[in-house]
Enzyme design. Structure first.
Site, PDB file in Angstrom:
ATOM      1  CE  LYS A 148     -65.415 -37.760  54.817  1.00 16.05           C
ATOM      2  NZ  LYS A 148     -66.646 -37.437  53.533  1.00 16.05           N
ATOM      3  NE  ARG A 208     -65.620 -43.372  47.190  1.00 16.21           N
ATOM      4  CZ  ARG A 208     -65.208 -43.010  46.046  1.00 16.21           C
ATOM      5  NH1 ARG A 208     -64.920 -43.298  45.208  1.00 16.21           N
ATOM      6  NH2 ARG A 208     -64.169 -41.913  46.961  1.00 16.21           N
ATOM      7  NE  ARG A 265     -60.553 -38.724  46.149  1.00 16.13           N
ATOM      8  CZ  ARG A 265     -61.872 -39.123  47.408  1.00 16.13           C
ATOM      9  NH1 ARG A 265     -61.515 -38.378  48.537  1.00 16.13           N
ATOM     10  NH2 ARG A 265     -62.516 -39.866  47.015  1.00 16.13           N
ATOM     11  NE  ARG A 320     -59.887 -43.531  47.107  1.00 17.45           N
ATOM     12  CZ  ARG A 320     -61.013 -42.974  48.156  1.00 17.45           C
ATOM     13  NH1 ARG A 320     -60.196 -41.928  49.011  1.00 17.45           N
ATOM     14  NH2 ARG A 320     -61.803 -43.038  48.361  1.00 17.45           N
TER      15      ARG A 320
END
Ligand code: ADP
Ligand code: ADP
Ligand code: ZN
Length: 213
Positions: free
Chosen positions: A13, A171, A127, A160
Site C-alpha cells: 500500500k 498484525r 522492509r 521499523r
C-alpha cells in the site's frame, strides 16, 4: 479523486501510494506514518498510540478518526487524497462515511491490494525506509545501490521497530479479524477493485493506474 488502498500489512500500500501520489498530484494519507511521527514527537496522541503500535495491535478508532478528520480538511486534499492504512475497522469506515458526507465528499475507488500471508512476513522483515525522505526499500525486492543508503537522497535506511516476525504475525491476525471485514462493508456499498499485490511492483502500479484512469 478520493482513493482508499486496502490490504494486509506488507501488501504494498505505502509503496504504491507514494507513486500514485506523485503521478496524480494528490497526497498519501498514511495513518501509520502520522502515528509514528506523533510517537517520535512525544505528543499526547503519540503517547496514547505507542503501546498498541509496538505490540501490533490497533490504536483506538477515536484517535485515528480524529487524525484523518483533521487531515482531509487541509488545503492539499482539495483535489483528492489516498487513504493508506485507514479505515482499519468497520467503526472507522462508518466514521469516515459520516465525515465525508458532512463535507459533501465521497470515495471514488476502494482498491484491495492482496497478498498471501506467507509472503508478507518476509516482505515486512525485509522492509527498510529512508529516515530522511521516507522512500521505501526491501533488502531483496528493492535493494538500494549501496547497502542501507537511500538511492534518492543519501539518507540512512532504518528498520521499523514493529517490523519483527513476532509483531508481523500479530498484525496479520489483527488484519484478518478486524480489517478484512471492512472489505465487506465496502462490497455492500458497491464495487471494490482487487489488484494482485504478489505481482512485480511495476505491474501492480500499472494495474492501479488503469483503475484510477
Ligand atoms: P504496506 O504499506 O502495505 O505495509 P509496503 O509498501 O511498505 O507495504 O511494502 C512492504 C515491503 O514489501 C517493502 O519493503 C516494499 O519494498 C516491498 N514490496 C512492496 N510491493 C512489492 C512487490 N510487488 N513485490 C515485492 N516486494 C514488494
Ligand atoms: P502496515 O501497513 O505495515 O501494517 P502501518 O504503518 O499502516 O503498517 O501501521 C503501523 C501501526 O500503526 C499498526 O500496526 C497500528 O498499530 C497503527 N495504525 C495505523 N493505522 C491505523 C488505523 N487506521 N487504526 C488503528 N491503528 C492504526
Ligand atoms: Zn531518502
Amino acid at each position: 479523486m478520493n482513493l482508499i488502498f486496502m490490504g494486509p500489512p506488507g501488501a504494498g500500500k505505502g509503496t504504491q501510494a507514494r507513486r500514485i501520489a506523485e503521478k496524480y498530484g494528490i497526497p498519501q494519507l498514511s495513518t501509520g506514518d502520522m502515528l509514528r511521527a506523533a510517537v517520535k514527537a512525544g505528543t499526547p496522541v503519540g503517547l496514547q498510540a505507542k503501546a498498541a503500535m509496538e505490540s501490533g495491535g490497533l490504536v483506538t478508532d477515536a484517535i485515528v478518526v480524529g487524525i484523518i478528520g483533521d487531515r482531509i480538511g487541509e488545503a492539499d486534499c482539495a483535489n483528492g487524497f489516498i487513504l493508506d492504512g485507514f479505515p482499519r475497522t468497520v467503526g472507522q469506515a462508518e466514521a469516515l462515511d459520516t465525515m465525508l458526507t458532512e463535507r459533501g465528499l465521497k470515495i471514488d475507488q476502494v482498491i484491495d491490494i492482496t497478498a498471501a500471508d506467507e509472503a508478507l512476513v518476509s516482505r515486512i522483515t525485509g522492509r527498510r525506509t529512508c529516515g530522511k525522505c521516507g522512500e521505501g526499500y526491501h533488502i531483496e525486492h528493492k535493494a538500494p545501490a549501496v547497502e542501507n543508503v537511500c538511492d534518492k537522497c543519501g539518507g540512512a535506511l532504518v528498520t521499523r521497530a514493529d517490523d519483527t516476525e513476532e509483531t508481523v504475525r500479530n498484525r496479520l491476525t489483527v488484519y484478518h479479524a478486524q480489517t478484512a471485514p471492512v472489505l465487506n462493508f465496502y462490497r455492500g456499498k458497491g464495487e471494490i477493485k482487487v489488484v494482485d499485490g504478489m505481482q512485480d511492483m511495476n505491474v501492480v502500479f500499472d494495474a492501479l493506474c488503469a483503475i484510477i484512469g
